[in-house]
Design a protein around this motif. Sequence first.
Motif, short mmCIF file in Angstrom:
data_model
loop_
_atom_site.label_atom_id
_atom_site.label_comp_id
_atom_site.label_asym_id
_atom_site.label_seq_id
_atom_site.Cartn_x
_atom_site.Cartn_y
_atom_site.Cartn_z
N ILE A 12 0.84 -1.21 0.00
CA ILE A 12 0.00 0.00 0.00
C ILE A 12 0.87 1.25 0.00
O ILE A 12 1.82 1.37 0.79
CB ILE A 12 -0.93 0.03 1.23
CG1 ILE A 12 -1.96 -1.10 1.15
CG2 ILE A 12 -1.62 1.37 1.40
CD1 ILE A 12 -3.02 -0.91 0.10
N GLU A 16 -0.76 7.80 -0.87
CA GLU A 16 -2.06 7.63 -1.53
C GLU A 16 -3.13 7.29 -0.50
O GLU A 16 -4.27 7.75 -0.59
CB GLU A 16 -1.97 6.53 -2.59
CG GLU A 16 -3.20 6.40 -3.46
CD GLU A 16 -3.47 7.62 -4.33
OE1 GLU A 16 -4.66 7.87 -4.61
OE2 GLU A 16 -2.52 8.32 -4.73
N LEU A 17 -2.77 6.51 0.51
CA LEU A 17 -3.70 6.18 1.58
C LEU A 17 -4.16 7.44 2.30
O LEU A 17 -5.34 7.60 2.61
CB LEU A 17 -3.05 5.21 2.56
CG LEU A 17 -3.85 4.87 3.81
CD1 LEU A 17 -5.16 4.18 3.45
CD2 LEU A 17 -3.02 3.99 4.73
N CYS A 75 -8.85 1.50 1.18
CA CYS A 75 -8.25 1.41 -0.16
C CYS A 75 -9.13 0.58 -1.09
O CYS A 75 -9.36 0.97 -2.24
CB CYS A 75 -6.86 0.79 -0.08
SG CYS A 75 -5.66 1.85 0.73
N VAL A 129 -2.82 2.86 -5.94
CA VAL A 129 -2.78 2.62 -4.50
C VAL A 129 -1.51 1.86 -4.11
O VAL A 129 -1.12 1.85 -2.95
CB VAL A 129 -4.04 1.83 -4.06
CG1 VAL A 129 -4.04 1.53 -2.59
CG2 VAL A 129 -5.28 2.60 -4.41
#
Length: 141
Positions: A12, A16-17, A75, A129
């Motif tokens: 991950i 972006e998270l 996500c 992601v």
Amino acid sequence: MYIDYKQAYDTINRSELEEIMKEFGIPNKLVRLTKMAIENTNSKVKIQGKLTPSFETTTGMRQGDALSTLLFNLCMEMIIRNIRINTGGTIYNRTRQYLAYADDVVTLGRTEVYIKDKKEEMATITQQVGLQMNEMKTKNI
């Protein structure tokens, strides 16, 4: 089409998270606290009973951490929401459906062309992601 993600928690993209959390309207204070909890993490690996020297991990989330499952679900929710789908009708008469559990996604569609199109779309969205899809299996019924 069955989709499974390679090393889902390990890949991950943390920045972006953070953006996903903001997009879902999670308060900035919780976003900052989450960021503090998942950054600057160090890991060690046990090989034949001996620990390796500590090293920094810059992507992914800690497996076994209660927060990790929630963050991974955010996500996955973003991925599913960003696929162009027709939400009309009911579960019984839709021409396509998505079923997701943990890091597995099943895409049901009436045509092979539709499935191939969604495969490419899913690959593009998941790469943003930081996830990578394992080989997918399709079955015509």
